[in-house]
Design a protein around this motif. Sequence first.
Motif, PDB file in Angstrom:
ATOM      1  N   GLY A  10      11.772 -35.823   5.223  1.00  0.00           N
ATOM      2  CA  GLY A  10      11.628 -36.635   4.000  1.00  0.00           C
ATOM      3  C   GLY A  10      11.034 -37.998   4.318  1.00  0.00           C
ATOM      4  N   ILE A  11      11.761 -39.057   3.952  1.00  0.00           N
ATOM      5  CA  ILE A  11      11.257 -40.419   4.219  1.00  0.00           C
ATOM      6  C   ILE A  11      11.416 -40.812   5.690  1.00  0.00           C
ATOM      7  N   GLY A  12      12.060 -39.943   6.503  1.00  0.00           N
ATOM      8  CA  GLY A  12      12.324 -40.274   7.912  1.00  0.00           C
ATOM      9  C   GLY A  12      11.123 -40.838   8.660  1.00  0.00           C
ATOM     10  N   GLY A  67      15.970 -40.570  12.399  1.00  0.00           N
ATOM     11  CA  GLY A  67      15.835 -40.684  10.951  1.00  0.00           C
ATOM     12  C   GLY A  67      16.732 -39.644  10.297  1.00  0.00           C
ATOM     13  N   PRO A  68      16.861 -39.703   8.962  1.00  0.00           N
ATOM     14  CA  PRO A  68      17.702 -38.713   8.271  1.00  0.00           C
ATOM     15  C   PRO A  68      17.116 -37.312   8.384  1.00  0.00           C
ATOM     16  N   MET A  69      17.988 -36.321   8.398  1.00  0.00           N
ATOM     17  CA  MET A  69      17.531 -34.929   8.544  1.00  0.00           C
ATOM     18  C   MET A  69      18.143 -34.033   7.489  1.00  0.00           C
ATOM     19  N   GLU A  70      17.322 -33.125   6.991  1.00  0.00           N
ATOM     20  CA  GLU A  70      17.783 -32.209   5.943  1.00  0.00           C
ATOM     21  C   GLU A  70      18.430 -30.982   6.579  1.00  0.00           C
ATOM     22  N   THR A  71      19.566 -30.582   6.007  1.00  0.00           N
ATOM     23  CA  THR A  71      20.190 -29.338   6.459  1.00  0.00           C
ATOM     24  C   THR A  71      19.731 -28.229   5.522  1.00  0.00           C
ATOM     25  N   VAL A  80      22.372 -30.486  11.479  1.00  0.00           N
ATOM     26  CA  VAL A  80      21.956 -30.947  12.805  1.00  0.00           C
ATOM     27  C   VAL A  80      22.625 -32.285  13.138  1.00  0.00           C
ATOM     28  N   ASN A  81      22.887 -33.065  12.088  1.00  0.00           N
ATOM     29  CA  ASN A  81      23.539 -34.372  12.302  1.00  0.00           C
ATOM     30  C   ASN A  81      24.940 -34.178  12.872  1.00  0.00           C
ATOM     31  N   VAL A  82      25.697 -33.266  12.250  1.00  0.00           N
ATOM     32  CA  VAL A  82      27.070 -33.018  12.694  1.00  0.00           C
ATOM     33  C   VAL A  82      27.057 -32.344  14.069  1.00  0.00           C
ATOM     34  N   PHE A 259      21.970 -43.416  16.965  1.00  0.00           N
ATOM     35  CA  PHE A 259      21.849 -44.501  15.983  1.00  0.00           C
ATOM     36  C   PHE A 259      21.025 -43.980  14.814  1.00  0.00           C
ATOM     37  N   GLU A 260      21.568 -44.078  13.613  1.00  0.00           N
ATOM     38  CA  GLU A 260      20.887 -43.476  12.452  1.00  0.00           C
ATOM     39  C   GLU A 260      21.232 -44.243  11.171  1.00  0.00           C
ATOM     40  N   ALA A 261      20.388 -44.048  10.147  1.00  0.00           N
ATOM     41  CA  ALA A 261      20.707 -44.613   8.827  1.00  0.00           C
ATOM     42  C   ALA A 261      21.767 -43.714   8.191  1.00  0.00           C
ATOM     43  N   VAL A 262      22.527 -44.264   7.236  1.00  0.00           N
ATOM     44  CA  VAL A 262      23.580 -43.449   6.616  1.00  0.00           C
ATOM     45  C   VAL A 262      23.013 -42.606   5.472  1.00  0.00           C
ATOM     46  N   HIS A 263      21.950 -43.114   4.833  1.00  0.00           N
ATOM     47  CA  HIS A 263      21.418 -42.380   3.674  1.00  0.00           C
ATOM     48  C   HIS A 263      20.696 -41.105   4.122  1.00  0.00           C
ATOM     49  N   GLY A 264      20.311 -40.274   3.152  1.00  0.00           N
ATOM     50  CA  GLY A 264      19.665 -39.005   3.453  1.00  0.00           C
ATOM     51  C   GLY A 264      18.147 -39.112   3.468  1.00  0.00           C
ATOM     52  N   THR A 265      17.501 -37.969   3.262  1.00  0.00           N
ATOM     53  CA  THR A 265      16.048 -37.887   3.434  1.00  0.00           C
ATOM     54  C   THR A 265      15.262 -38.306   2.184  1.00  0.00           C
ATOM     55  N   ALA A 266      15.974 -38.622   1.112  1.00  0.00           N
ATOM     56  CA  ALA A 266      15.362 -39.074  -0.157  1.00  0.00           C
ATOM     57  C   ALA A 266      14.109 -38.272  -0.514  1.00  0.00           C
ATOM     58  N   PRO A 267      14.236 -36.953  -0.700  1.00  0.00           N
ATOM     59  CA  PRO A 267      13.036 -36.135  -0.949  1.00  0.00           C
ATOM     60  C   PRO A 267      12.263 -36.567  -2.187  1.00  0.00           C
ATOM     61  N   ASP A 268      12.986 -37.215  -3.150  1.00  0.00           N
ATOM     62  CA  ASP A 268      12.311 -37.630  -4.395  1.00  0.00           C
ATOM     63  C   ASP A 268      11.246 -38.700  -4.169  1.00  0.00           C
ATOM     64  N   ILE A 269      11.335 -39.458  -3.078  1.00  0.00           N
ATOM     65  CA  ILE A 269      10.342 -40.523  -2.860  1.00  0.00           C
ATOM     66  C   ILE A 269       9.575 -40.331  -1.547  1.00  0.00           C
ATOM     67  N   ALA A 275       9.851 -46.189   0.494  1.00  0.00           N
ATOM     68  CA  ALA A 275      11.252 -46.172   0.960  1.00  0.00           C
ATOM     69  C   ALA A 275      11.635 -47.509   1.595  1.00  0.00           C
ATOM     70  N   ASN A 276      12.918 -47.787   1.528  1.00  0.00           N
ATOM     71  CA  ASN A 276      13.452 -49.033   2.090  1.00  0.00           C
ATOM     72  C   ASN A 276      13.889 -48.785   3.542  1.00  0.00           C
ATOM     73  N   PRO A 277      13.284 -49.460   4.504  1.00  0.00           N
ATOM     74  CA  PRO A 277      13.637 -49.181   5.908  1.00  0.00           C
ATOM     75  C   PRO A 277      14.844 -49.986   6.408  1.00  0.00           C
TER      76      PRO A 277
HETATM   77  P1  NAI Z   1      19.774 -39.413  -0.236  1.00  0.00           P
HETATM   78  O1  NAI Z   1      20.435 -40.549   0.465  1.00  0.00           O
HETATM   79  O2  NAI Z   1      18.620 -38.801   0.468  1.00  0.00           O
HETATM   80  O3  NAI Z   1      19.250 -39.893  -1.666  1.00  0.00           O
HETATM   81  C1  NAI Z   1      20.089 -40.434  -2.689  1.00  0.00           C
HETATM   82  C2  NAI Z   1      19.270 -41.416  -3.558  1.00  0.00           C
HETATM   83  O4  NAI Z   1      19.046 -42.626  -2.812  1.00  0.00           O
HETATM   84  C3  NAI Z   1      17.880 -40.900  -3.941  1.00  0.00           C
HETATM   85  O5  NAI Z   1      17.573 -41.344  -5.227  1.00  0.00           O
HETATM   86  C4  NAI Z   1      16.950 -41.564  -2.934  1.00  0.00           C
HETATM   87  O6  NAI Z   1      15.647 -41.761  -3.423  1.00  0.00           O
HETATM   88  C5  NAI Z   1      17.658 -42.883  -2.677  1.00  0.00           C
HETATM   89  N1  NAI Z   1      17.399 -43.391  -1.299  1.00  0.00           N
HETATM   90  C6  NAI Z   1      18.007 -42.945  -0.155  1.00  0.00           C
HETATM   91  N2  NAI Z   1      17.522 -43.618   0.894  1.00  0.00           N
HETATM   92  C7  NAI Z   1      16.636 -44.496   0.424  1.00  0.00           C
HETATM   93  C8  NAI Z   1      15.808 -45.478   1.045  1.00  0.00           C
HETATM   94  N3  NAI Z   1      15.823 -45.696   2.369  1.00  0.00           N
HETATM   95  N4  NAI Z   1      14.997 -46.201   0.272  1.00  0.00           N
HETATM   96  C9  NAI Z   1      14.975 -46.027  -1.066  1.00  0.00           C
HETATM   97  N5  NAI Z   1      15.745 -45.132  -1.709  1.00  0.00           N
HETATM   98  C10 NAI Z   1      16.549 -44.370  -0.977  1.00  0.00           C
HETATM   99  O7  NAI Z   1      20.903 -38.331  -0.536  1.00  0.00           O
HETATM  100  P2  NAI Z   1      20.783 -36.806  -1.026  1.00  0.00           P
HETATM  101  O8  NAI Z   1      19.719 -36.695  -2.067  1.00  0.00           O
HETATM  102  O9  NAI Z   1      22.157 -36.421  -1.349  1.00  0.00           O
HETATM  103  O10 NAI Z   1      20.377 -35.965   0.265  1.00  0.00           O
HETATM  104  C11 NAI Z   1      19.031 -35.545   0.537  1.00  0.00           C
HETATM  105  C12 NAI Z   1      19.014 -34.813   1.901  1.00  0.00           C
HETATM  106  O11 NAI Z   1      19.395 -35.691   2.951  1.00  0.00           O
HETATM  107  C13 NAI Z   1      19.951 -33.607   1.996  1.00  0.00           C
HETATM  108  O12 NAI Z   1      19.240 -32.541   2.615  1.00  0.00           O
HETATM  109  C14 NAI Z   1      21.064 -34.069   2.918  1.00  0.00           C
HETATM  110  O13 NAI Z   1      21.585 -32.994   3.675  1.00  0.00           O
HETATM  111  C15 NAI Z   1      20.340 -35.050   3.815  1.00  0.00           C
HETATM  112  N6  NAI Z   1      21.223 -36.084   4.386  1.00  0.00           N
HETATM  113  C16 NAI Z   1      21.043 -36.407   5.688  1.00  0.00           C
HETATM  114  C17 NAI Z   1      21.800 -37.394   6.282  1.00  0.00           C
HETATM  115  C18 NAI Z   1      21.537 -37.738   7.717  1.00  0.00           C
HETATM  116  O14 NAI Z   1      20.558 -37.314   8.285  1.00  0.00           O
HETATM  117  N7  NAI Z   1      22.421 -38.517   8.365  1.00  0.00           N
HETATM  118  C19 NAI Z   1      22.847 -38.096   5.538  1.00  0.00           C
HETATM  119  C20 NAI Z   1      22.925 -37.726   4.147  1.00  0.00           C
HETATM  120  C21 NAI Z   1      22.149 -36.749   3.612  1.00  0.00           C
END
Ligand code: NAI
Length: 483
Positions: A10-12, A67-71, A80-82, A259-269, A275-277
């Motif tokens: 995703g945004i990784g 970077g974030p990874m999709e399962t 893969v994260n776990v 070391f990783e970000a807590v958020h996911g891969t944000a596939p929508d953007i 994306a915000n780094p």
């Molecule tokens: P998500 O964190 O990817 O997205 C949730 C919302 O936050 C979305 O609207 C997204 O656009 C926004 N967002 C997230 N990060 C952003 C950024 N850096 N800048 C701007 N906007 C941001 O969570 P979601 O949708 O539940 O998960 C998507 C995928 O990510 C799934 O496949 C999940 O398994 C994976 N994931 C991976 C993680 C990791 O690698 N540690 C942690 C959490 C989810």
Amino acid sequence: MKIAVANGDGIGPEIMEAVISVFKAANLPLEYHFVDMGKWVFDKGFSNGMTPEAKATIEQLGILFKGPMETPKGKGVKSVNVTARKTWNTYANERHFQTLSGVDTVFSKAGINIDLTIVRENIEDTYGGIEHMLTQDVAIARRFISRGGSEQVIRYAFEMARKKGAKRITCGHKANIMKLTDGLFLEVFNEIAKEYTDLKADDVIVDDLCMKLVSRPDLFDVIVLTNLQGDIVSDLCAGLVGGLGFAPSSNIGDHISIFEAVHGTAPDIAGKNIANPTSLLLSGLNMLRHLGMMSKAAMIENALLYTLESGIHTGDFGDKSTPSLNTTQFTQAIIDHFGKQPKMNSRAILNDFEFAPKNTNISENPMLLGTKKEEHTIVGADIFIESALQPNAIAQIVSKHEKPNLKLLIISNRGTQVWPTGSVYTNLVDQFRLRFETEAGAGLLQSDIVELYSSLSKDLQISSVEVLSMWGGKKAYSLAQGQ
Ligand code: NAI
């Protein structure tokens, strides 16, 4: 210093490129070794989400920046994260939460400054996923808390608190209810605290901790918790500072750290360069501090804080009435602000130190070798049975199987005593615990318990057995409620 880098999905790749361009602009002495991990690696047929070469590189270098990874969805595929956290025993999850100017929250508006770090145990607790159905309607989970596992994470928290210049370290727990599991974690905390007299060490029951965190988060500095409680409390703290997008995460092990970000891969953007780094950058700064690059980490963080303070933002946060920058522009703004000091929360430039990786050449597991033993006596057994009978009827059946050295002491249901005394108003499920103990703590053999099991099984459906032990003359099991 060589580090392994996995861009993620995703945004990784976009946010990783942004962070590495900041690191390169700061002339960090880092050599980046890119490895193959993530969804596209699963898709190529590697069931753990990483290639054998990636695994070998990470194990050799000891540091993974990811970077974030999709399962992939579907049964049989593990995140893969776990997998990475478990395989490499990253026993401490460290997450730092701070007030960031330009990121408005109710606390920042009230002038309350937050700067706290949560260290969460990352391996044990209920996360072993060892669960069983004792009857068709009763599920049970095992919760592991070990002295060795607690020592690793608590000692890490104390060391980190010292490096951070923290004044206070708090243990969050529920030892008032879970006297053996949380009680052990708290006992280890109190033992280790004696070695760190420069830090004010205290403990707070986790529910009270949550209440205090949402009312006065500024009173806390470093908090160490068991896995599940730490999981919940860290997301609570993310909410205090503006959401997961601003909360970096480090998974620390003795040999490999991630070391990783807590958020996911944000596939929508993904792929839009919007994306915000920040979260990945903050995680990268944790990595620099872990590697001893304290001064450069502070310089980059001050530039980031100054940028946020100036009102510069990506589309996902900040003042919507001012235009947002894309990822590349936002990153460049941080680089342009190298050397600037933010008005709030300016990071002090601390001394660098030489990173000393632990010896990776081990043939035996050191934690297992360190186990100390006191005299062990078996004094009874808890035998769990499935039955729809009333407690008195069960006791009557059991009386035929009691041994002279193993008497039925109590029957409990969901932890509450229902025999020899109890209340008719206690609701019962079809799963009872029969507690057998020897008289006056006399010792038993394992075979005594096997004989009792064998005898009882003629009349009762047994679901599970726990041996009741004493170590060093101390009971090593909890009393039933009402016992
Ligand atoms: P998500 O964190 O990817 O997205 C949730 C919302 O936050 C979305 O609207 C997204 O656009 C926004 N967002 C997230 N990060 C952003 C950024 N850096 N800048 C701007 N906007 C941001 O969570 P979601 O949708 O539940 O998960 C998507 C995928 O990510 C799934 O496949 C999940 O398994 C994976 N994931 C991976 C993680 C990791 O690698 N540690 C942690 C959490 C989810």
